[in-house]
Scaffold this motif. Structure first.
Motif, short mmCIF file in Angstrom:
data_model
loop_
_atom_site.label_atom_id
_atom_site.label_comp_id
_atom_site.label_asym_id
_atom_site.label_seq_id
_atom_site.Cartn_x
_atom_site.Cartn_y
_atom_site.Cartn_z
N ASN A 87 -55.03 16.01 -23.85
CA ASN A 87 -56.66 16.06 -23.40
C ASN A 87 -56.88 14.70 -22.97
O ASN A 87 -56.52 13.60 -23.41
N SER A 104 -58.49 25.65 -24.23
CA SER A 104 -57.58 25.78 -25.37
C SER A 104 -57.20 26.63 -26.21
O SER A 104 -56.08 27.09 -26.73
N THR A 147 -59.63 16.30 -30.30
CA THR A 147 -58.17 16.27 -30.14
C THR A 147 -57.66 16.09 -31.64
O THR A 147 -56.77 16.86 -32.03
N ARG A 148 -58.42 15.26 -32.35
CA ARG A 148 -57.94 15.22 -33.96
C ARG A 148 -58.26 16.49 -34.58
O ARG A 148 -57.40 16.81 -35.47
N TRP A 196 -54.29 9.16 -30.01
CA TRP A 196 -54.76 8.73 -28.53
C TRP A 196 -54.12 7.28 -28.43
O TRP A 196 -53.64 6.53 -29.17
N THR A 235 -49.11 13.99 -33.20
CA THR A 235 -50.08 14.69 -32.95
C THR A 235 -51.34 14.16 -33.51
O THR A 235 -51.35 13.44 -34.20
N VAL A 269 -51.64 18.22 -30.42
CA VAL A 269 -52.69 17.99 -29.67
C VAL A 269 -52.70 16.46 -29.74
O VAL A 269 -53.01 15.88 -30.45
N ASN A 270 -52.78 15.93 -28.37
CA ASN A 270 -53.04 14.45 -28.43
C ASN A 270 -53.69 14.27 -27.07
O ASN A 270 -54.17 15.06 -26.44
N ALA A 271 -54.35 12.90 -27.21
CA ALA A 271 -55.10 12.36 -25.93
C ALA A 271 -54.82 11.11 -25.21
O ALA A 271 -54.07 10.20 -25.90
N TYR A 288 -45.78 13.01 -24.65
CA TYR A 288 -46.75 13.82 -25.31
C TYR A 288 -46.21 15.25 -25.16
O TYR A 288 -46.41 16.29 -25.94
N TYR A 310 -62.78 22.06 -22.47
CA TYR A 310 -61.35 21.93 -22.88
C TYR A 310 -61.18 22.76 -23.97
O TYR A 310 -60.12 23.13 -24.28
#
Length: 264
Positions: free
Chosen positions: A148, A130, A178-179, A251, A248, A192-194, A239, A126
């Motif tokens: 993600n 990215s 992600t964070r 999750w 952003t 960026v999110n999950a 998202y 990942y």
């Protein structure tokens, strides 16, 4: 600026998405959602035959879909995937990091090679993809959306019967990845999110579902069912699109309420 309509906010026409692990299951479901909203799709996974079939399925639904066979646990393949996608599709607006692996073994006897296999694909892969697309396409243009795939397994421990310590650990890492990435890349205009799926009847989850029993798995969810072929589509589109342009580093669980019970 005049506020856009809901239809305009969710429209992905003119955008390109790369979906790893996109030849089947949750990856293909998310690719279909993005394509139905107008995005051009590049699918990636290890097996060319499955990719060809998945791309044909999307093309039959009038989605512009192509594919590249690549192992997202291997750095050279990741760099090739990023390069070939940019060459064939142009700039990448949306990246879905979905390719993943699991391994079942007691923690005290878990093979190190299996641990490394899970971590290399679920976390390292990942990051590398990215990074590659961020540097080559998203950062220079000041925009992009990365999604993600984590899991509700990231939210806590597992019952004794599951024995998936490497998988749980990797998905917990995905949440903080992600964070952290959202915090670093927000000023570039990259979100960026999950997503944390619960139990869907995928190839990865089928062994567990068959072992525990589908009826018992359903009974453990407040909504009383497993996830289906539509349940990730809405959140994926939120998202990826301008409808989520102020979201952003977040999750969300898509699990029929299982994590709500765990949290309680």
């Amino acid at each position: 600026m005049k506020a856009r309509s809901v239809q305009q906010l969710f429209d992905l026409s003119g955008r390109t998405a790369l979906v790893t692990g996109g030849s089947r299951g949750l990856g293909l479901q998310m690719a279909r959602a993005l394509g139905e909203a107008g995005a051009r799709i590049m699918l990636a996974s290890r097996k060319a035959e499955e990719l060809e079939q998945a791309a044909a399925e999307l093309q039959a639904a009038d989605i512009d879909a192509r594919w590249v066979a690549a192992d997202c646990a291997q750095e050279a393949d990741i760099q090739r995937l990023a390069s070939e996608t940019l060459q064939r599709m142009g700039e990448v607006d949306i990246l879905v990091n979905n390719a993943g692996a699991s391994w079942g073994a007691p923690a005290e006897d878990h093979p190190l090679a299996a641990w490394d296999k899970v971590m290399n694909l679920n976390v390292r892969g990942y990051f590398l993809l990215s990074q590659a697309l961020g540097k080559a396409s998203m950062i220079p243009r000041g925009k992009g959306a990365i999604i993600n795939l984590a899991s509700i397994a990231a939210l806590g421990g597992n019952p004794l019967a599951m024995k998936t310590i490497a998988y749980n650990t990797s998905k917990g890492a995905v949440l903080n990845f992600t964070r952290a990435l959202a915090g670093e890349w927000g000023h570039y205009g990259i979100r960026v999110n999950a997503i944390c799926p619960g139990f869907f009847r995928t190839k990865m989850a089928s062994v567990l579902i068959d072992t525990v029993g589908e009826d018992k798995m359903k009974a453990g969810a407040p909504l009383g069912r497993l996830g289906d072929d539509e349940d990730l589509k809405g959140l994926t589109l939120l998202y990826a699109s301008d409808a989520g342009k102020h979201i952003t580093g977040q999750w969300m669980a898509v699990d029929g309420g299982v994590s709500a019970i765990i949290a309680a």
